[in-house]
Design a protein around this motif. Sequence first.
Motif, PDB file in Angstrom:
ATOM      1  N   UNK A   4       6.403  11.091   2.762  1.00 43.30           N
ATOM      2  CA  UNK A   4       6.014  10.685   1.407  1.00 43.30           C
ATOM      3  C   UNK A   4       4.613  10.080   1.355  1.00 43.30           C
ATOM      4  N   UNK A   5       3.998   9.805   2.508  1.00 44.79           N
ATOM      5  CA  UNK A   5       2.698   9.131   2.510  1.00 44.79           C
ATOM      6  C   UNK A   5       1.554  10.009   2.992  1.00 44.79           C
ATOM      7  N   UNK A   6       1.781  11.294   3.203  1.00 47.24           N
ATOM      8  CA  UNK A   6       0.699  12.180   3.643  1.00 47.24           C
ATOM      9  C   UNK A   6       0.211  13.090   2.524  1.00 47.24           C
ATOM     10  N   UNK A   7       0.848  13.029   1.369  1.00 46.40           N
ATOM     11  CA  UNK A   7       0.431  13.757   0.167  1.00 46.40           C
ATOM     12  C   UNK A   7       0.505  12.799  -1.007  1.00 46.40           C
ATOM     13  N   UNK A   8      -0.289  13.072  -2.022  1.00 50.35           N
ATOM     14  CA  UNK A   8      -0.130  12.314  -3.248  1.00 50.35           C
ATOM     15  C   UNK A   8       1.149  12.723  -3.953  1.00 50.35           C
ATOM     16  N   UNK A   9       1.691  11.862  -4.816  1.00 53.00           N
ATOM     17  CA  UNK A   9       2.937  12.193  -5.511  1.00 53.00           C
ATOM     18  C   UNK A   9       2.852  13.485  -6.322  1.00 53.00           C
ATOM     19  N   UNK A  10       1.727  13.699  -7.016  1.00 55.81           N
ATOM     20  CA  UNK A  10       1.595  14.897  -7.834  1.00 55.81           C
ATOM     21  C   UNK A  10       1.599  16.167  -7.003  1.00 55.81           C
ATOM     22  N   UNK A  11       0.872  16.166  -5.881  1.00 55.70           N
ATOM     23  CA  UNK A  11       0.839  17.339  -5.014  1.00 55.70           C
ATOM     24  C   UNK A  11       2.227  17.624  -4.449  1.00 55.70           C
ATOM     25  N   UNK A  12       2.934  16.582  -4.074  1.00 52.81           N
ATOM     26  CA  UNK A  12       4.292  16.757  -3.562  1.00 52.81           C
ATOM     27  C   UNK A  12       5.184  17.404  -4.624  1.00 52.81           C
ATOM     28  N   UNK A  13       5.045  16.964  -5.869  1.00 50.72           N
ATOM     29  CA  UNK A  13       5.824  17.554  -6.962  1.00 50.72           C
ATOM     30  C   UNK A  13       5.449  19.017  -7.169  1.00 50.72           C
ATOM     31  N   UNK A  14       4.161  19.349  -7.082  1.00 45.48           N
ATOM     32  CA  UNK A  14       3.729  20.736  -7.266  1.00 45.48           C
ATOM     33  C   UNK A  14       4.287  21.643  -6.173  1.00 45.48           C
ATOM     34  N   UNK A  15       4.234  21.178  -4.933  1.00 47.53           N
ATOM     35  CA  UNK A  15       4.774  21.982  -3.835  1.00 47.53           C
ATOM     36  C   UNK A  15       6.268  22.202  -4.005  1.00 47.53           C
ATOM     37  N   UNK A  16       6.978  21.142  -4.379  1.00 49.27           N
ATOM     38  CA  UNK A  16       8.429  21.267  -4.571  1.00 49.27           C
ATOM     39  C   UNK A  16       8.745  22.203  -5.730  1.00 49.27           C
ATOM     40  N   UNK A  17       7.979  22.126  -6.797  1.00 46.26           N
ATOM     41  CA  UNK A  17       8.209  22.996  -7.946  1.00 46.26           C
ATOM     42  C   UNK A  17       7.966  24.461  -7.586  1.00 46.26           C
ATOM     43  N   UNK A  18       6.976  24.706  -6.747  1.00 45.24           N
ATOM     44  CA  UNK A  18       6.695  26.075  -6.317  1.00 45.24           C
ATOM     45  C   UNK A  18       7.873  26.659  -5.545  1.00 45.24           C
ATOM     46  N   UNK A  19       8.413  25.889  -4.601  1.00 44.44           N
ATOM     47  CA  UNK A  19       9.567  26.366  -3.842  1.00 44.44           C
ATOM     48  C   UNK A  19      10.787  26.545  -4.733  1.00 44.44           C
ATOM     49  N   UNK A  20      10.981  25.625  -5.675  1.00 45.82           N
ATOM     50  CA  UNK A  20      12.118  25.733  -6.582  1.00 45.82           C
ATOM     51  C   UNK A  20      12.016  26.982  -7.454  1.00 45.82           C
ATOM     52  N   UNK A  21      10.786  27.392  -7.754  1.00 45.68           N
ATOM     53  CA  UNK A  21      10.579  28.611  -8.527  1.00 45.68           C
ATOM     54  C   UNK A  21      10.832  29.852  -7.672  1.00 45.68           C
ATOM     55  N   UNK A  22      10.435  29.804  -6.401  1.00 42.14           N
ATOM     56  CA  UNK A  22      10.647  30.937  -5.507  1.00 42.14           C
ATOM     57  C   UNK A  22      12.112  31.126  -5.142  1.00 42.14           C
ATOM     58  N   UNK A  23      12.851  30.035  -5.061  1.00 43.41           N
ATOM     59  CA  UNK A  23      14.257  30.092  -4.641  1.00 43.41           C
ATOM     60  C   UNK A  23      15.100  29.248  -5.598  1.00 43.41           C
ATOM     61  N   UNK A  24      15.298  29.707  -6.834  1.00 45.71           N
ATOM     62  CA  UNK A  24      16.005  28.900  -7.839  1.00 45.71           C
ATOM     63  C   UNK A  24      17.411  28.515  -7.376  1.00 45.71           C
ATOM     64  N   UNK A  25      17.682  27.235  -7.404  1.00 42.47           N
ATOM     65  CA  UNK A  25      18.996  26.736  -7.016  1.00 42.47           C
ATOM     66  C   UNK A  25      19.257  26.742  -5.528  1.00 42.47           C
ATOM     67  N   UNK A  26      18.274  27.176  -4.734  1.00 42.81           N
ATOM     68  CA  UNK A  26      18.491  27.278  -3.281  1.00 42.81           C
ATOM     69  C   UNK A  26      17.568  26.374  -2.475  1.00 42.81           C
ATOM     70  N   UNK A  27      16.685  25.640  -3.141  1.00 38.99           N
ATOM     71  CA  UNK A  27      15.743  24.790  -2.421  1.00 38.99           C
ATOM     72  C   UNK A  27      16.174  23.336  -2.502  1.00 38.99           C
ATOM     73  N   UNK A  28      16.135  22.657  -1.354  1.00 39.53           N
ATOM     74  CA  UNK A  28      16.436  21.231  -1.251  1.00 39.53           C
ATOM     75  C   UNK A  28      15.209  20.544  -0.687  1.00 39.53           C
TER      76      UNK A  28
END
Length: 322
Positions: free
Chosen positions: A69-93
Motif C-alpha cells: 500500500x506504500x509503493x503506489x499512490x492511492x489513485x494509481x492503486x485504484x486505477x490498476x485494480x479497476x483495470x484488472x476488474x474490467x479484464x476479469x469481471x467478478x474474477x479479480x481479488x
Amino acid sequence: MATTPRWGMTIPFYDRSLADSQELIAELPALGYTDAWSAEVNGVDGFTPLALTAGWASGLRLGSAIVPVSTRGPGLLAMSAATLADLAPGRFVLGIGASSPAIVERWNAGEFVKPFARTRDTLRFLRKALAGEKVTEKYETFEVGGFKLERAPRTPPKIVLAALRPRMLRLAAEEADGAITNWLSPQDVRAVRAEIGPETELIARLFVCVSEDAERVRELGRRMLAGYLTVPVYAAFHDWLGRGEVLRPMHEAWAAGDRRAALKAIPDEVVDDLIVHGDAATCRARIREYVSNGLDTPVLAPIPGGETTITQAVRDLAPVEE
C-alpha cells in the motif's frame, strides 16, 4: 476425499520468466486449479501477470498476494485494480498489505510509517473509489482531494488484506473480504482462523517442494526461512504462533552477522512445519491438512530444488479425488 472448492497456484513460476509461463498457466484450469495469484517483491509486479492470465486462462480467479500500500499512490492503486476488474469481471481479488521496510523504503524510496493505519486507510479509500465514488477525504496517513475513476468497474473487486497477527486479522474480518497469510503450518491455521471467525475467507501461500530427499529440501528451506523469519513482521508472527524460543538461536546468530550459524540453528521440525515436501501424494495430503484446519484457499508455490521439475510438480499437485 473430494476436491477442495479452491486450489490456487502462484504465477509466474519460480523457474521461468513470465514470458515463458503462458503454456503452463493455460493448463491450470484443465488441471483443476481454480485460482492464480501473483506476488510483488523484486521480480514481476503484482498486476501484469494477472492481466495476461485473464486472457491465457479465462476460467481462473485472479488475485494479488500482495501489492504494497506504500509503493503506489492511492489513485494509481485504484486505477490498476479497476483495470484488472474490467479484464476479469467478478474474477479479480485485490490483495493489499503493509509489506516491509526493505521493500517500501530501501527499494522504493517510500516511507514505511504506521503500516496498520496506512493499510486500513487504503482499504477504506479503495472501497469508495472502486465503487465509482468521488473521494475527497483526509485519512490518518494520507489525504485525497477529488479523485474519481474515469471508468469504475461494473463489478468492484473483492479486497483482501495481508495479515499476520490479531490486529490486522481482525481488520481483515471486519472491513475487508478476506485475509492472506503465509509461512505457517496446518496447526497454525487454527490460531489464525480463531481471529477472523468462520465466515472470512482465509488465503495462504504454501511453499511446496515435490521431493523425497528430505535433507536437500531442509537445506533449501533453511535458506528461504532465514530470509523471511528474520524480517521483524514475520519474527513477531512466529513469536505469536509460539515459535519464539525455538527460533531464538537463529535470531541471535543473524543479529551477530553469522549467517551460517543462523541457518544451522533452524531446527528440522520448523522446516518440516512450514514447507510442504515429499512425493506428490504426500504433498497433496499435507495441503489438505491446511484445508481441514480452516484454510479456504491454498495457493501453492512449487519451489525448485527437488528431483521433480516445476512443470511436473504443477501437474502432479493438481487436486484429485483420493
